[in-house]
Design a protein around this motif. Structure first.
Motif, PDB file in Angstrom:
ATOM      1  N   SER A  76       0.753  -1.252   0.139  1.00  0.00           N
ATOM      2  CA  SER A  76      -0.015   0.071  -0.102  1.00  0.00           C
ATOM      3  C   SER A  76       0.777   1.236   0.000  1.00  0.00           C
ATOM      4  O   SER A  76       0.527   2.153  -0.952  1.00  0.00           O
ATOM      5  CB  SER A  76      -0.962  -0.045   1.062  1.00  0.00           C
ATOM      6  OG  SER A  76      -1.890  -0.888   1.044  1.00  0.00           O
ATOM      7  N   SER A  79       1.873   1.607  -3.386  1.00  0.00           N
ATOM      8  CA  SER A  79       0.824   2.405  -4.100  1.00  0.00           C
ATOM      9  C   SER A  79       0.638   3.813  -4.106  1.00  0.00           C
ATOM     10  O   SER A  79       0.502   4.600  -5.094  1.00  0.00           O
ATOM     11  CB  SER A  79      -0.417   1.673  -3.762  1.00  0.00           C
ATOM     12  OG  SER A  79      -1.549   2.018  -4.534  1.00  0.00           O
ATOM     13  N   GLU A  98      -5.786   5.679  -2.593  1.00  0.00           N
ATOM     14  CA  GLU A  98      -4.414   5.108  -2.194  1.00  0.00           C
ATOM     15  C   GLU A  98      -4.160   5.193  -0.728  1.00  0.00           C
ATOM     16  O   GLU A  98      -3.570   4.550   0.005  1.00  0.00           O
ATOM     17  CB  GLU A  98      -3.451   5.566  -2.990  1.00  0.00           C
ATOM     18  CG  GLU A  98      -3.387   5.351  -4.373  1.00  0.00           C
ATOM     19  CD  GLU A  98      -4.184   6.226  -5.281  1.00  0.00           C
ATOM     20  OE1 GLU A  98      -4.048   6.036  -6.483  1.00  0.00           O
ATOM     21  OE2 GLU A  98      -4.881   7.130  -4.597  1.00  0.00           O
ATOM     22  N   GLU A 101      -6.608   3.172   1.468  1.00  0.00           N
ATOM     23  CA  GLU A 101      -6.026   1.809   1.325  1.00  0.00           C
ATOM     24  C   GLU A 101      -5.031   1.654   2.405  1.00  0.00           C
ATOM     25  O   GLU A 101      -4.872   0.325   2.922  1.00  0.00           O
ATOM     26  CB  GLU A 101      -5.732   1.033  -0.066  1.00  0.00           C
ATOM     27  CG  GLU A 101      -7.062   1.145  -0.817  1.00  0.00           C
ATOM     28  CD  GLU A 101      -7.051   0.789  -2.301  1.00  0.00           C
ATOM     29  OE1 GLU A 101      -5.642   1.066  -2.808  1.00  0.00           O
ATOM     30  OE2 GLU A 101      -7.851   0.613  -3.122  1.00  0.00           O
ATOM     31  N   LEU A 102      -4.253   2.402   2.437  1.00  0.00           N
ATOM     32  CA  LEU A 102      -3.018   2.204   3.277  1.00  0.00           C
ATOM     33  C   LEU A 102      -3.402   2.414   4.619  1.00  0.00           C
ATOM     34  O   LEU A 102      -2.933   1.769   5.646  1.00  0.00           O
ATOM     35  CB  LEU A 102      -1.870   3.729   2.888  1.00  0.00           C
ATOM     36  CG  LEU A 102      -0.942   3.690   3.776  1.00  0.00           C
ATOM     37  CD1 LEU A 102      -0.048   2.319   4.173  1.00  0.00           C
ATOM     38  CD2 LEU A 102       0.295   4.846   3.328  1.00  0.00           C
ATOM     39  N   ALA A 105      -4.779  -0.829   5.388  1.00  0.00           N
ATOM     40  CA  ALA A 105      -3.939  -1.951   5.601  1.00  0.00           C
ATOM     41  C   ALA A 105      -3.199  -1.906   6.872  1.00  0.00           C
ATOM     42  O   ALA A 105      -2.678  -2.753   7.505  1.00  0.00           O
ATOM     43  CB  ALA A 105      -3.021  -1.818   4.313  1.00  0.00           C
TER      44      ALA A 105
END
Length: 123
Positions: A76, A79, A98, A101-102, A105
């Motif tokens: 991530s 990304s 992005e 999502e980080l 995660a």
């Protein structure tokens, strides 16, 4: 410093880095403003953590499973790093997929590592 103390310090550092990466955008922005650094600094902290984690796997003080949790966050991080130049803006930190999502995660890895380390799992 004993090896146990060093391992405890590493674990605290890892949880701290993941805590920041998983924090809501408002807290991340506050961190950036207070520290006077750019958003890339959060990713650089994680990169430092991943390098130390790799060494800990090699010396046996970090399990392969725990390292894989960190590697998933690393995907991530990559990304975000590979995103457009606008990814580093405050608005992107709040709105970009992005970054979200980080955060997800990082939160998952933080939770799993806390459970693993609370149980004393070392393999």
């Amino acid at each position: 410093m004993t090896d146990d103390r060093k391992l405890t310090d590493f674990r605290r550092w890892a949880i701290s880095v993941l805590d920041l990466l998983s924090a809501e955008p408002e807290r991340q922005l506050q961190y950036l403003q207070t520290s006077g650094v750019g958003a890339d600094e959060m990713l650089l902290q994680f990169d430092d953590l991943l390098h130390v984690a790799r060494a800990r796997v090699a010396d046996g003080s970090l399990s392969g499973e725990d390292y894989r949790l960190l590697q998933a966050v690393g995907e991530s991080v990559n990304s975000v790093s590979e995103g457009p130049e606008e990814i580093w803006t405050e608005s992107a930190l709040e709105e970009a997929v992005e970054w979200e999502e980080l955060r997800v995660a990082s939160a998952a890895a933080k939770s799993d590592l806390e459970l693993s380390w609370d149980r004393g799992v070392s393999d």
